[in-house]
Enzyme design. Structure first.
Site, PDB file in Angstrom:
ATOM      1  N   ILE A  10       7.732 -10.355   7.888  1.00 57.38           N
ATOM      2  CA  ILE A  10       8.612 -10.962   9.310  1.00 57.38           C
ATOM      3  C   ILE A  10       7.803 -12.157   9.818  1.00 57.38           C
ATOM      4  O   ILE A  10       8.379 -13.010  10.322  1.00 57.38           O
ATOM      5  CB  ILE A  10       8.686  -9.595  10.297  1.00 57.38           C
ATOM      6  CG1 ILE A  10       9.860 -10.133  11.409  1.00 57.38           C
ATOM      7  CG2 ILE A  10       7.317  -9.353  11.082  1.00 57.38           C
ATOM      8  CD1 ILE A  10      10.430  -9.190  12.174  1.00 57.38           C
ATOM      9  N   LYS A  36      -1.857   5.366 -17.169  1.00 59.90           N
ATOM     10  CA  LYS A  36      -2.083   6.660 -16.120  1.00 59.90           C
ATOM     11  C   LYS A  36      -3.621   6.524 -16.131  1.00 59.90           C
ATOM     12  O   LYS A  36      -4.184   6.443 -16.953  1.00 59.90           O
ATOM     13  CB  LYS A  36      -1.410   7.822 -16.561  1.00 59.90           C
ATOM     14  CG  LYS A  36      -1.873   8.898 -15.338  1.00 59.90           C
ATOM     15  CD  LYS A  36      -1.351  10.393 -15.821  1.00 59.90           C
ATOM     16  CE  LYS A  36      -1.944  11.383 -14.811  1.00 59.90           C
ATOM     17  NZ  LYS A  36      -1.420  12.675 -15.348  1.00 59.90           N
ATOM     18  N   ASP A  83       0.963  -1.965   4.294  1.00 56.20           N
ATOM     19  CA  ASP A  83       0.267  -3.213   4.389  1.00 56.20           C
ATOM     20  C   ASP A  83      -0.744  -3.627   3.150  1.00 56.20           C
ATOM     21  O   ASP A  83      -0.991  -4.743   3.252  1.00 56.20           O
ATOM     22  CB  ASP A  83      -0.848  -2.660   5.408  1.00 56.20           C
ATOM     23  CG  ASP A  83      -0.204  -2.477   7.110  1.00 56.20           C
ATOM     24  OD1 ASP A  83       0.779  -3.204   7.236  1.00 56.20           O
ATOM     25  OD2 ASP A  83      -0.585  -1.433   7.575  1.00 56.20           O
ATOM     26  N   ASN A  95       4.974   5.502   2.393  1.00 58.45           N
ATOM     27  CA  ASN A  95       4.801   6.090   3.676  1.00 58.45           C
ATOM     28  C   ASN A  95       6.036   6.983   3.913  1.00 58.45           C
ATOM     29  O   ASN A  95       6.911   7.261   3.129  1.00 58.45           O
ATOM     30  CB  ASN A  95       5.065   5.140   4.659  1.00 58.45           C
ATOM     31  CG  ASN A  95       6.094   4.147   4.686  1.00 58.45           C
ATOM     32  OD1 ASN A  95       7.318   4.427   4.818  1.00 58.45           O
ATOM     33  ND2 ASN A  95       5.630   2.694   4.367  1.00 58.45           N
TER      34      ASN A  95
END
Length: 405
Positions: free
Chosen positions: A313, A292, A282, A212
């Site tokens: 967490i 590959k 996620d 991200n």
């Protein structure tokens, strides 16, 4: 009152176009009450003049290792003892390489070895030079020896490239020096804070991955702010290009699973505060290809089978790994509503809600604005640089801890 009043600051300038910014930095330091002497390397003389630097500092500029006019010709020793700190801005790749190797072949490198004062570097170079393994190894060597790195930051460079290697702005360097020279706060002395930062990188095959846009800036700023208040800080970081904060233990990881294992290890003997500032992927690949993955000519699609990553967490909160659990909610809509849901669902003490849909804050920005939520309270610090916002967040967490005792 500034911590710089009557402080002796030796400013070293090495060869690089960013040297012109150091003139403004010296002006800020002297305006704050510091006494500044300047040392130029031969390379720096191509970018700034001795006359200009003498005018802004109020002292003759030093360039020579053995000064026949100094007492016993040992001017470099006098300077090394005079300095309360040595600040080198810009610090070139060449200088850092020589300093890391313990070389003393000019006045500035000799001063760095001869002084007992703290040394701070504000690196500046081409982005490819900054990323080079040799430079990164030298940076780590210097950090391990206690040298404080100020930047670099990312942005457009004089050569036309864009990336990390740009020297921090004079105002930011000034602030870093002011903080470093102030008496360290002891508010958090005896506490252990574990903080996660950056993205995670989930491998697809040996060359591809899922990740991200997180830069890690907020997590690194929080780690630095907590350490500056006396906390022992462990920073568990995904891949970033940010230099490790001073006085912080850095644990580098790649994947979400590695981050969970690293956090558990860091908190094995207890932690006072955990802050999950990382942007954890996620999902991960169910099976990572050891070769590959090839595209096929007869198909325009590729199917990847993903499985959920551990909720770091929530897992740590259920294990009661820290006395105070703080999470981040990076949302694009219904920010406070979703944040409150996460606070309750994950069993957190505090959650920091961050609207990442805004272009002026959040991912890859130097500024941010957040709202901090507990079960029955809410705080909204003003929009600010992430370094300043981090200080406000650490104070909110500290104050919250005391209300729970």
């Amino acid at each position: 009152m500034s911590s710089l009043i009557k402080k002796h600051i030796l400013v070293g300038i090495t060869g690089g176009i960013a040297a012109y910014k150091t003139i403004e930095l010296i002006r800020l330091l002297t305006k704050a009450g510091a006494e500044v002497q300047v040392v130029l390397t031969d390379g720096a003389k191509a970018f700034v003049t001795e006359m200009t630097l003498q005018a802004v500092s109020g002292h003759p500029v030093r360039t020579t290792l053995l000064d026949s006019e100094a007492e016993q010709g040992m001017g470099h020793i006098e300077l090394a003892k005079w300095a309360d700190t040595i600040l080198i801005a810009p610090a070139s790749a060449d200088f850092m390489a020589r300093y890391a190797q313990g070389m003393a072949n000019d006045l500035l490198s000799t001063l760095c070895l001869a002084t007992e004062a703290p040394v701070m570097l504000a690196p500046a170079m081409n982005q490819a030079m900054w990323k080079h393994p040799a430079t990164q190894a030298n940076v780590q060597t210097l950090i391990d020896r206690g040298v404080l790195m100020i930047g670099p930051t990312s942005g457009a460079q004089a050569c036309g490239d864009v990336g990390f290697g740009r020297m921090e702005e004079p105002e930011d360097i000034f602030t870093a020096v002011d903080v470093a020279l102030s008496a360290q706060s002891t508010e958090l002395a005896g506490q252990h804070w574990v903080i996660t930062a950056g993205p995670t990188m989930e491998a697809i095959d040996p060359v591809r991955f899922i990740s991200n846009h997180s830069s890690g800036k907020m997590g690194y700023a929080l780690a630095s702010a907590a350490a500056s208040k006396g906390a022992k800080v462990t920073l568990v970081s995904g891949p970033t290009q940010i230099p490790p904060p001073h006085d912080v233990k850095l644990v580098r990881i790649q994947s979400a699973q590695e981050m969970l294992y690293a956090c558990r290890a860091a908190m094995a003997n207890g932690a006072d505060v955990f802050i999950g500032a990382a942007a954890v992927a996620d999902f991960r690949m169910k099976d990572i290809s050891d070769q590959k993955m090839k595209k096929t000519d007869d198909s325009n699609e590729m199917t990847l089978t993903l499985v959920k990553n551990p909720d770091i967490i929530a897992t740590l909160a259920s294990e009661k790994s820290a006395q105070c659990m703080v999470g981040f909610a990076a949302e694009t809509n219904n920010v406070l509503q979703y944040a409150k849901g996460k606070l309750e669902r994950k069993g957190l003490d505090l959650i920091i809600a961050n609207d990442v849909s805004r272009q002026d804050i959040g991912f890859n920005n130097d500024q941010n604005q957040v709202t901090v939520l507990s079960k029955d309270q809410q705080w909204t610090p003003p929009k600010d640089a992430k370094t300043e916002l981090a200080k406000a967040l650490v104070q909110i967490i500290f104050d919250y801890q005391h209300t729970q005792k």
